[in-house]
Design an enzyme around this catalytic site. Structure first.
Site, PDB file in Angstrom:
ATOM      1  N   LYS A   1      45.231  12.665  51.952  1.00 56.33           N
ATOM      2  CA  LYS A   1      46.398  11.960  52.488  1.00 56.33           C
ATOM      3  C   LYS A   1      47.255  12.757  53.467  1.00 56.33           C
ATOM      4  O   LYS A   1      48.417  12.414  53.711  1.00 56.33           O
ATOM      5  CB  LYS A   1      47.295  11.404  51.374  1.00 56.33           C
ATOM      6  CG  LYS A   1      46.579  10.653  50.286  1.00 56.33           C
ATOM      7  CD  LYS A   1      45.443   9.787  50.770  1.00 56.33           C
ATOM      8  CE  LYS A   1      45.878   8.566  51.539  1.00 56.33           C
ATOM      9  NZ  LYS A   1      44.673   7.893  52.135  1.00 56.33           N
TER      10      LYS A   1
ATOM     11  N   HIS B   1      37.657  17.455  51.688  1.00 58.28           N
ATOM     12  CA  HIS B   1      38.927  17.696  50.997  1.00 58.28           C
ATOM     13  C   HIS B   1      38.788  18.883  50.039  1.00 58.28           C
ATOM     14  O   HIS B   1      39.674  19.104  49.205  1.00 58.28           O
ATOM     15  CB  HIS B   1      39.346  16.457  50.201  1.00 58.28           C
ATOM     16  CG  HIS B   1      39.699  15.279  51.053  1.00 58.28           C
ATOM     17  ND1 HIS B   1      40.582  15.364  52.107  1.00 58.28           N
ATOM     18  CD2 HIS B   1      39.295  13.981  51.018  1.00 58.28           C
ATOM     19  CE1 HIS B   1      40.697  14.173  52.672  1.00 58.28           C
ATOM     20  NE2 HIS B   1      39.927  13.330  52.039  1.00 58.28           N
TER      21      HIS B   1
ATOM     22  N   SER C   1      51.862   9.095  49.449  1.00 63.07           N
ATOM     23  CA  SER C   1      50.705   8.478  50.089  1.00 63.07           C
ATOM     24  C   SER C   1      49.514   8.434  49.122  1.00 63.07           C
ATOM     25  O   SER C   1      48.793   7.425  49.038  1.00 63.07           O
ATOM     26  CB  SER C   1      50.355   9.271  51.351  1.00 63.07           C
ATOM     27  OG  SER C   1      49.286   8.674  52.024  1.00 63.07           O
TER      28      SER C   1
HETATM   29  P1  A3P Z   1      50.825   6.985  54.549  1.00 68.79           P
HETATM   30  O1  A3P Z   1      50.186   6.520  53.272  1.00 68.79           O
HETATM   31  O2  A3P Z   1      52.049   7.818  54.286  1.00 68.79           O
HETATM   32  O3  A3P Z   1      51.092   5.895  55.498  1.00 68.79           O
HETATM   33  P2  A3P Z   1      44.221  10.578  55.133  1.00 68.79           P
HETATM   34  O4  A3P Z   1      43.534  10.009  56.319  1.00 68.79           O
HETATM   35  O5  A3P Z   1      44.146  12.059  55.060  1.00 68.79           O
HETATM   36  O6  A3P Z   1      43.805   9.876  53.892  1.00 68.79           O
HETATM   37  O7  A3P Z   1      45.789  10.295  55.343  1.00 68.79           O
HETATM   38  C1  A3P Z   1      46.288   8.993  55.285  1.00 68.79           C
HETATM   39  C2  A3P Z   1      47.734   9.005  55.744  1.00 68.79           C
HETATM   40  O8  A3P Z   1      47.767   9.234  57.172  1.00 68.79           O
HETATM   41  C3  A3P Z   1      48.417   7.673  55.485  1.00 68.79           C
HETATM   42  O9  A3P Z   1      49.791   7.983  55.257  1.00 68.79           O
HETATM   43  C4  A3P Z   1      48.194   6.977  56.816  1.00 68.79           C
HETATM   44  O10 A3P Z   1      49.035   5.889  57.067  1.00 68.79           O
HETATM   45  C5  A3P Z   1      48.477   8.143  57.774  1.00 68.79           C
HETATM   46  N1  A3P Z   1      47.969   7.878  59.128  1.00 68.79           N
HETATM   47  C6  A3P Z   1      46.755   7.471  59.496  1.00 68.79           C
HETATM   48  N2  A3P Z   1      46.699   7.279  60.823  1.00 68.79           N
HETATM   49  C7  A3P Z   1      47.920   7.576  61.307  1.00 68.79           C
HETATM   50  C8  A3P Z   1      48.498   7.560  62.624  1.00 68.79           C
HETATM   51  N3  A3P Z   1      47.801   7.193  63.683  1.00 68.79           N
HETATM   52  N4  A3P Z   1      49.786   7.943  62.751  1.00 68.79           N
HETATM   53  C9  A3P Z   1      50.513   8.327  61.677  1.00 68.79           C
HETATM   54  N5  A3P Z   1      50.018   8.356  60.409  1.00 68.79           N
HETATM   55  C10 A3P Z   1      48.736   7.976  60.229  1.00 68.79           C
END
Ligand code: A3P
Length: 303
Positions: free
Chosen positions: A45, A117, A147
């Protein structure tokens, strides 16, 4: 579709994991990285999908535009440690296990962009031996736990999160899949001191000044995209665009329940304020100070 039952946490070599990330352990540890592989590593996340998409566009946005429109990002940038029963119908009972290592070895594109991860001590040694470029992305603990909480509510490949306050407690006790956030971000940070091919990025910096972070990333990778190309990437990886893009928002993936939450959910720094009570925030901060002893590693919980 094959039935999925949520996996349980168990302690694995001192780190809480689920079997979906350890079943293929021998192949993971013996994985043969190639010198031009690019690895994107993070605690869950932290923005791994965001940075994966940036990397994918940097390497293939110009040369393989049709792939961008037809192959989900999760099949282009593969998770090294995953091993889960295929969710495709009609493949037998039990269905065959899909292994990240096999999928990566079947990739025909070069370089291979691989995601993980794993905490730093679990990374297969060939990545270090081959001196691969590694991009680590980190995100502040409070937004990470929020998240992760929403994500575990919607994905069937993780244990159920339970209620928010016990979840927060469990995060502080470091009993999460992929283990302790604290150990993860610190472990990779320390590795960076001795491994120049490791670029450590922060989610908060990407939110605050995307252009600057993109330039730093390109410099690290030795890439010089044109300003048009950078503009195209900047547009396509914007939160709203990614949220709508079915090739990156996981909407094609059967292991998630989108009635519970979205994968590309909020994309903010500071969403923790909508979840933590004042008491929880104070307790968390106090505990945080005890664990985060390295003054050179600083996170921002607002920008
Ligand atoms: P949130 O749940 O706080 O919205 P991962 O890809 O490592 O699983 O991380 C997911 C997090 O990155 C989520 O956070 C997601 O919304 C955010 N995320 C993905 N794309 C994004 C973007 N283009 N800009 C900002 N945050 C982004």
């Amino acid at each position: 579709m094959a039935e999925i039952s949520r996996p349980e946490l168990f302690e694995f070599q001192g780190v809480w994991m689920t079997h979906l990330f350890t079943d293929n352990w021998e192949n993971i540890q013996n994985f043969q990285a190639r010198p031009d592989d690019v690895l994107i590593a993070s605690y869950p996340k932290a923005g791994n999908t965001w940075v994966s998409y940036i990397l994918d566009l940097l390497y293939f946005g110009q040369t393989l535009p049709e792939r961008e429109a037809s192959v989900p990002l999760a099949s282009r940038v593969l998770l090294l440690e995953i091993a889960f029963p295929s969710l495709q119908p009609g493949l037998g009972n039990p269905p065959p296990v899909v292994k990240g290592t096999d999928l990566i070895n079947d990739l025909s594109t070069s370089p291979r962009i691989i995601k993980t991860h794993l905490p730093v001590q679990f990374l297969p040694k060939s990545f270090w031996e081959q001196n691969c470029k590694i991009v680590y992305v980190a995100r502040n603990a409070k937004d990470s736990v929020v998240s992760y909480f929403h994500f575990e509510g919607m994905t069937l490949l993780h244990p159920a999160p339970g209620d928010w306050s016990s979840y927060l407690q469990r995060f502080m006790e470091e009993k999460m899949a992929f283990g302790s956030w604290y150990d993860h971000v610190n472990g990779w940070w320390e590795k960076k001191q001795s491994h120049p091919n490791l670029h450590y990025m922060f989610y908060e910096d990407l939110v605050e000044d995307f252009g600057q972070e993109l330039d730093k990333l390109c410099c690290f990778l030795g890439l010089s995209p044109s300003s048009e190309e950078k503009g195209m990437i900047t547009r396509r990886v914007q939160f709203d665009d990614m949220k709508k893009n079915n090739m990156v928002n996981y909407s094609t993936f059967k292991g998630m329940d989108f009635t519970k939450s979205s994968f590309i959910r909020k994309g903010k720094v500071g969403d923790w304020k909508n979840h933590f009570t004042v008491d929880q925030s104070e307790m968390f901060d106090e505990d945080y100070k005890q664990r985060m002893k390295n003054p050179t590693l600083q996170f921002r919980t607002e920008v």
